[in-house]
Design an enzyme around this catalytic site. Structure first.
Site, PDB file in Angstrom:
ATOM      1  N   ASP A   1      -6.756   5.416   2.746  1.00  0.00           N
ATOM      2  CA  ASP A   1      -6.517   4.172   2.037  1.00  0.00           C
ATOM      3  C   ASP A   1      -7.755   3.309   2.310  1.00  0.00           C
ATOM      4  O   ASP A   1      -8.631   3.686   3.095  1.00  0.00           O
ATOM      5  CB  ASP A   1      -5.242   3.527   2.595  1.00  0.00           C
ATOM      6  CG  ASP A   1      -4.621   2.506   1.659  1.00  0.00           C
ATOM      7  OD1 ASP A   1      -5.342   1.982   0.809  1.00  0.00           O
ATOM      8  OD2 ASP A   1      -3.424   2.242   1.809  1.00  0.00           O
TER       9      ASP A   1
ATOM     10  N   HIS B   1       0.798  -1.226   0.000  1.00  0.00           N
ATOM     11  CA  HIS B   1       0.000   0.000   0.000  1.00  0.00           C
ATOM     12  C   HIS B   1       0.831   1.276   0.000  1.00  0.00           C
ATOM     13  O   HIS B   1       0.401   2.297  -0.543  1.00  0.00           O
ATOM     14  CB  HIS B   1      -0.931   0.009   1.222  1.00  0.00           C
ATOM     15  CG  HIS B   1      -2.058  -0.967   1.116  1.00  0.00           C
ATOM     16  ND1 HIS B   1      -3.364  -0.588   0.926  1.00  0.00           N
ATOM     17  CD2 HIS B   1      -2.073  -2.319   1.164  1.00  0.00           C
ATOM     18  CE1 HIS B   1      -4.138  -1.653   0.859  1.00  0.00           C
ATOM     19  NE2 HIS B   1      -3.376  -2.722   1.012  1.00  0.00           N
TER      20      HIS B   1
END
Length: 489
Positions: free
Chosen positions: A126, A17
């Site tokens: 996120d 990520h």
């Protein structure tokens, strides 16, 4: 006093990520001088290697335009309190909400006496930091946005589960099917992410997905030319926030470093230099992917059966079965160290045409002209990297949404050869060596339709990100929206 606009990014502290969030930030500031970016790096004691990995990424940024705030809050949940891998990040990130909020407020306080002041014009989540971002956005009176690191089809899936969906029923009927607007065909239940097939995991994920609809805009790490159908289903939905396709967002320079010395990387790249063009099968299964000893032996058998194929195999040691942990490099990649896992004499018999190693700079390997095929877990970063470099994929998913990605690439987009699209690392099933060898031959077919389509999509990816391309233009559209939603004048 000079007033500037600041965007705050709060990513999941995970190896898959961090790179796209940081690369997105770099590209954003390169295309506009209207914004600076602050990235919050949440430290996690469960995987200490992520700290050095994130620091190596941070070192590649312009400190005048991209600032990092490192947070390590108290009240970290003990490992024994985490009931499943599917709820690990929601629990951990929830424990860090106050620490993130306090760190950002302290940073704001530092600016009070400065001649240059920034106004926070947005806070970007996120996929699993939505609760943290919601709280920070409320505290700073700033709109919230979402950076979605996977594909548009998966985003569409998450946003369109029917109300009557029951995880236990779907888990008990693996051959049953479900329809999502982002897919052209029905999706078998066995392709759904494992977390969605568990009641607790599905409930935890739904909490985050519910917040997706409340953000002011969604940044999608994909491009319109790749996902025309899925993107149309998202952009054409008036009930959703605006969606901006800004991909492919990639760490093409391999600036994230994970536990390998420069000398070992140089050895790998030198070996590739000695191989013919498009001759090497590259095998890599992500930062979390690993196999049982039984499966490792079958892969080794398959590689010996495919005796004309060269290979570069990234093999990592599984973490202990008890508790949480990350796979790691073996202490040695030698006959004596690996014989029990690969079979006696495997490395000797394949010497010269193959190499077994630990972590490698994946983008650099895929860019090498010797690499002609990629046996991959189908993580979205890896998928985008393979398409960028025009390297066809043999889809062997492991965890997360990778089964969905594999199904999508093989069935809908025709951009991958299937090993087992419904393979799950935790189930312990074993693919036999004969099948491994056969599928590798299909992957390396130089005249195959998959290879042709991948080469075309590589060109489309490169067109999308240059001036005048669809993704390039999306950055401008996103900046305009941000400044409209929170003007600083």
């Amino acid at each position: 006093m000079t007033i500037t606009a600041e965007l705050i990014m709060i990513p999941i502290p995970a190896i898959g990520h961090l790179p796209p969030v940081i690369e997105f930030s770099k590209r954003l500031i390169s295309q506009t001088n209207r914004l600076s970016v602050t990235i919050v790096l949440i430290r996690t004691p469960y995987a200490p290697e992520i700290e050095s990995f994130s620091d190596s990424l941070a070192a590649s940024c312009d400190p005048d335009r991209i600032k990092f705030i490192r947070v390590s809050g108290p009240n970290i949940p003990p490992l024994e309190s985490i009931k499943s891998a599917h709820t690990f990040f929601p629990q951990f990130l929830d424990s860090q909400k106050n620490a993130v909020r306090e760190a950002l407020l302290a940073d704001r306080a530092k600016q009070s006496g400065s001649s240059v002041s920034t106004v926070v014009v947005g806070v970007v989540a996120d996929i699993l930091t939505t609760a943290v971002v919601e709280e920070v956005g409320r505290e700073l009176e700033a709109p919230t946005y979402l950076f979605f690191p996977s594909c548009g089809a998966v985003l569409s899936m998450l946003l369109s589960f029917p109300a009557e969906f029951q995880p236990a029923v779907a888990a008990g009927d693996p051959d049953g099917e479900i329809f999502f607007p982002g897919f052209a065909s029905h999706v078998p239940h066995r392709m759904l992410p494992a977390t969605i097939l568990e009641e607790e995991g599905y409930a935890a994920l739904n909490e985050h997905v519910g917040r997706f609809r409340e953000v002011k805009g969604i940044l999608l790490n994909s491009y319109e030319e790749l996902e025309a159908h899925a993107v149309e289903s998202l952009v054409g939905n008036s009930l959703l926030p605006p969606v901006f396709c800004v991909g492919p967002v990639l760490d093409l320079k391999g600036q994230g470093k994970l536990g390998r010395t420069s000398s070992s990387i140089e050895k790998i790249m030198t070996w590739l230099d000695d191989q013919p063009r498009d001759s090497v099968v590259f095998m890599c299964f992500g930062s979390v992917g690993s196999f049982s000893d039984a499966q490792l032996k079958e892969i080794a058998i398959g590689l010996e059966l495919a005796e004309d194929r060269r290979f570069l195999w990234v093999m990592r040691e599984s973490p202990p079965k008890e508790g949480f942990g990350m796979p790691k490099d073996y202490i040695a990649y030698s006959e004596s160290a690996l014989a029990g896992r690969l079979g006696e004499g495997f490395l000797e018999r394949t010497e010269g045409r193959g190499m077994v190693c630990g972590w490698v700079p994946q983008a650099a390997v895929l860019a090498h002209e010797a690499v002609g095929g990629f046996v991959s877990h189908c993580g979205w970063n890896s998928t985008l990297e393979s398409l960028w470099h025009g390297v066809p994929v043999l889809a062997w998913p492991m965890y997360g949404e990778q089964q969905m990605n594999a199904f999508y690439l093989v069935t809908e987009l025709g951009l991958a050869v299937e090993m087992r699209a419904d393979y799950r690392m935790e189930e312990g099933k074993v693919v036999k060596g004969e099948e491994v060898a056969r599928k590798m031959e299909l992957l390396m077919d130089g005249e195959g339709e998959v290879r042709r389509k991948v080469k075309e999509m590589s060109k489309a990816a490169r067109r999308a990100v240059v001036e005048g391309g669809s993704s390039f233009d999306a950055y401008g559209g996103f900046v305009d929206l941000v400044m409209k939603n929170k003007p600083i004048d």
